[in-house]
Design a protein around this motif. Structure first.
Motif, PDB file in Angstrom:
ATOM      1  N   ALA A 426       0.967  -1.066   0.578  1.00 45.61           N
ATOM      2  CA  ALA A 426       0.048   0.134   0.380  1.00 45.61           C
ATOM      3  C   ALA A 426       0.823   1.291   0.016  1.00 45.61           C
ATOM      4  O   ALA A 426       0.701   2.311  -0.458  1.00 45.61           O
ATOM      5  N   ASP A 427       1.887   1.300   0.940  1.00 48.67           N
ATOM      6  CA  ASP A 427       2.589   2.187   0.470  1.00 48.67           C
ATOM      7  C   ASP A 427       3.578   2.701  -0.485  1.00 48.67           C
ATOM      8  O   ASP A 427       3.690   3.651  -0.616  1.00 48.67           O
ATOM      9  N   LEU A 428       3.808   1.733  -0.956  1.00 55.04           N
ATOM     10  CA  LEU A 428       4.665   1.687  -2.450  1.00 55.04           C
ATOM     11  C   LEU A 428       3.633   2.460  -3.494  1.00 55.04           C
ATOM     12  O   LEU A 428       3.746   3.450  -4.282  1.00 55.04           O
ATOM     13  N   LEU A 429       2.008   1.255  -3.702  1.00 56.56           N
ATOM     14  CA  LEU A 429       1.336   1.929  -4.314  1.00 56.56           C
ATOM     15  C   LEU A 429       0.526   3.105  -4.203  1.00 56.56           C
ATOM     16  O   LEU A 429       0.245   4.627  -4.958  1.00 56.56           O
ATOM     17  N   GLY A 430       1.269   3.899  -3.005  1.00 54.14           N
ATOM     18  CA  GLY A 430       0.201   5.348  -2.697  1.00 54.14           C
ATOM     19  C   GLY A 430       1.004   6.615  -2.651  1.00 54.14           C
ATOM     20  O   GLY A 430       0.793   7.253  -2.487  1.00 54.14           O
ATOM     21  N   SER A 431       2.536   6.196  -2.954  1.00 51.89           N
ATOM     22  CA  SER A 431       2.967   7.176  -2.981  1.00 51.89           C
ATOM     23  C   SER A 431       3.152   7.762  -4.518  1.00 51.89           C
ATOM     24  O   SER A 431       3.540   7.111  -6.172  1.00 51.89           O
ATOM     25  N   ALA A 432       3.116   8.964  -5.313  1.00 53.33           N
ATOM     26  CA  ALA A 432       2.518   9.433  -6.344  1.00 53.33           C
ATOM     27  C   ALA A 432       4.260   9.671  -7.101  1.00 53.33           C
ATOM     28  O   ALA A 432       4.684   9.224  -8.428  1.00 53.33           O
ATOM     29  N   LEU A 433       4.663   9.874  -6.398  1.00 53.67           N
ATOM     30  CA  LEU A 433       6.332  10.237  -7.042  1.00 53.67           C
ATOM     31  C   LEU A 433       6.922   9.188  -6.913  1.00 53.67           C
ATOM     32  O   LEU A 433       7.422   9.218  -7.920  1.00 53.67           O
ATOM     33  N   VAL A 434       6.803   7.559  -6.188  1.00 57.56           N
ATOM     34  CA  VAL A 434       7.423   6.511  -6.279  1.00 57.56           C
ATOM     35  C   VAL A 434       7.113   6.141  -7.712  1.00 57.56           C
ATOM     36  O   VAL A 434       7.521   5.343  -8.845  1.00 57.56           O
ATOM     37  N   ARG A 435       6.030   6.610  -8.254  1.00 54.23           N
ATOM     38  CA  ARG A 435       5.200   5.886  -9.335  1.00 54.23           C
ATOM     39  C   ARG A 435       5.501   6.471 -10.445  1.00 54.23           C
ATOM     40  O   ARG A 435       6.304   5.767 -10.952  1.00 54.23           O
ATOM     41  N   ASP A 436       6.297   8.027 -10.377  1.00 57.82           N
ATOM     42  CA  ASP A 436       6.178   8.599 -11.369  1.00 57.82           C
ATOM     43  C   ASP A 436       7.961   8.070 -11.466  1.00 57.82           C
ATOM     44  O   ASP A 436       8.140   7.902 -12.636  1.00 57.82           O
ATOM     45  N   VAL A 437       8.779   7.918 -10.910  1.00 63.46           N
ATOM     46  CA  VAL A 437       9.998   7.221 -10.586  1.00 63.46           C
ATOM     47  C   VAL A 437      10.104   6.065 -11.662  1.00 63.46           C
ATOM     48  O   VAL A 437      11.207   6.081 -12.195  1.00 63.46           O
ATOM     49  N   LEU A 438       9.633   4.662 -10.669  1.00 64.28           N
ATOM     50  CA  LEU A 438       9.399   3.686 -11.539  1.00 64.28           C
ATOM     51  C   LEU A 438       9.307   3.476 -13.082  1.00 64.28           C
ATOM     52  O   LEU A 438       9.530   2.792 -14.305  1.00 64.28           O
ATOM     53  N   GLY A 439       7.985   4.249 -12.757  1.00 64.29           N
ATOM     54  CA  GLY A 439       6.680   3.764 -14.080  1.00 64.29           C
ATOM     55  C   GLY A 439       6.226   2.819 -14.167  1.00 64.29           C
ATOM     56  O   GLY A 439       6.450   2.229 -13.104  1.00 64.29           O
ATOM     57  N   GLU A 440       5.224   3.148 -15.113  1.00 61.99           N
ATOM     58  CA  GLU A 440       3.707   2.224 -14.534  1.00 61.99           C
ATOM     59  C   GLU A 440       4.254   0.466 -15.244  1.00 61.99           C
ATOM     60  O   GLU A 440       4.331  -0.652 -14.591  1.00 61.99           O
TER      61      GLU A 440
END
Length: 473
Positions: A426-440
């Motif tokens: 949940a923490d991983l998917l809840g971070s817009a910043l981390v999602r942007d860094v990794l890419g979908e």
């Protein structure tokens, strides 16, 4: 934190010498194979080795590699839960990064072999969405656009074990030193290994600040000197290979795993980072609170507010979650402090003795099950976001908040970091910043790996989980 560059090697970057000449120089040093290495989404180092004569061809067209490596889990299972990689079909090209910060290293501790970091490309030679090195390079470009150079270094803890013991056939740790913690006695027990390690690191161009016995049972730590950009991750990966080779020559076995025994302290790979400005000085240091500049305050604040999502990348495994216990200096709670070793984010401030250049921020929730390129990428992105926003952190805490009551922590806004796979996910998917860094695409593969690990661990005991990861790192 000032960066130190490794010494020039005769087998250095291809920008300085042509790849054909590089192959000839490696051959003259009796190198027969060049291992092209990368790190998967579980922090496990993978490699393909080419004969030295094939290095020029490999540099032009790469070597074939299955796309499924992006969805290998920590136990070498392959999960097809990620839609983008849901079949065994697909191939990528693993290419040696000959012009990277470290170039090609003829490994002194592994005669006949050289090491070079790899980059994963599509069959058309285009960037592959799942290449972790490229993720870091994108963030480094963003930092450069903002006028900063990212500098980082790792403190790498490892447990040193005897490799073969007739009374321990199950693969348990057989301590190679008896302690006490941080003692000269402990270092004498493993002096042959330590001597070889120091010599090999120097010969391989990996600079370290120190090597010492650590707090945990039969634990040793080496602190890598800081390097700019992608070189910090490259050096960490090479240092691992150097350490394992030195141990093997002395009949020893290393484990960098987050937890090697449930009773032990566990191994962290504390990640120190800072920013340099256009003039080369430490951009975090200033005359503000705690010796920080506005950028330094923003960097701390940015990392602190993104901490749950960041640590889902920097300490992602089942072992990471088992290690996260109060009182073990393992970042059980999300707070920051000045020289507070129980804090997840620890500021190393300027001082009269060390000067301003030493200023850096240590992330303690970091371990060997993390991909170092992704770790550096999310830390940099979080820090830069705080700088860009002019963010200011709350007051630092100098106590062990694990000794506080739940009510006192709640009043201070301090929450525990994840100790379950569900919370980490949940923490991983809840971070817009981390999602942007990794890419979908990469995010999907990363989550699939975490889900596969969680499913593997669910019906097993904690001891079984620890044993399964003990010698993977």
């Amino acid at each position: 934190m000032s960066a130190e560059r490794p010494p020039t090697r005769t087998s250095g970057p291809a920008a300085a010498v042509g790849v054909e000449e590089l192959a000839r120089k490696l051959d003259s040093r009796d190198v027969v194979g060049v291992s092209i290495g990368w790190v998967d989404n579980n922090g496990i180092v993978r490699s393909r080795t080419v004969p030295v004569a094939e290095l020029p061809a490999a540099s032009r067209r790469g070597v074939g590699n299955t796309a499924a490596f992006a969805v290998f889990d920590s136990h070498d299972g392959i999960t097809f839960a990620h839609e983008g990689l849901s079949t065994p079909s697909g191939d990528v090209r693993l290419t040696p990064v000959l012009d990277g910060p470290l170039g090609v290293t003829a490994q002194s501790g592994l005669p006949g072999f050289a090491w070079v970091p790899g980059r994963q490309l599509t069959g058309d030679g285009e960037p592959w969405a799942y290449d972790q090195r490229a993720v870091l390079e994108r963030q480094l470009d963003r930092a450069a656009d903002a006028g900063y150079t990212f500098v980082a270094g790792f403190e790498m803890e490892m447990v040193v074990s005897h490799e073969d013991d007739p009374h321990e056939p199950t693969g348990d740790v057989v301590p190679a030193h008896r302690g006490p913690a941080y003692s000269a006695n402990a270092m004498r027990d493993v002096s042959g290994f330590c001597r070889a390690l120091l010599a090999d690191l120097a010969a391989d161009g990996i600079r370290i600040g120190q090597l010492h016995a650590e707090y945990g049972g039969s634990q040793v730590e080496m602190s890598l000197s800081p390097l700019p950009g992608v070189g910090a991750a490259d050096a960490q990966v090479l240092a691992r290979q150097t350490a394992h080779a030195a141990a093997q020559r002395h009949g020893l076995r290393l484990s960098f795993a987050p937890v090697t025994t449930l009773a032990g302290a566990g191994n962290g790979w504390h990640l120190h980072s800072s920013l340099s400005g256009p003039d080369g000085t430490n951009a975090l240091a200033g005359d503000g609170p705690h010796g920080l500049s506005p950028a330094g305050l923003g960097y701390v604040a940015g990392l602190l507010r993104e901490l749950p999502g960041v640590t889902a990348v920097t300490a992602p495994s089942s072992g990471s979650l088992l290690r996260r216990r109060p009182g073990f200096w393992a970042s059980a709670y999300g707070f920051w402090g000045v020289e507070n070793r129980e804090a997840a984010v620890r500021l190393v401030p300027p001082s009269a003795l060390l000067g301003a250049e030493v200023t850096n921020v240590e992330l303690k929730a970091s371990d060997a099950s993390a991909n170092p390129y992704l770790s550096l990428a999310v830390v940099l992105a979080a820090g830069l976001a705080g700088v860009a926003d002019g963010a200011v952190p709350p007051d630092p805490i100098g106590e062990d908040v694990g000794t506080w009551s739940e009510e006192r922590r709640e009043a201070a806004g301090i929450t525990a970091l994840a100790t379950t796979p569900e919370r980490a996910r949940a923490d991983l998917l809840g971070s817009a910043l981390v999602r942007d860094v990794l890419g979908e695409d990469l995010l999907g593969a990363f989550v699939a790996c975490r889900d596969a690990d969680a499913a593997w661990a669910a019906p097993r005991t904690a001891d079984e989980v620890v044993a399964s990861l003990r010698w993977q790192y």
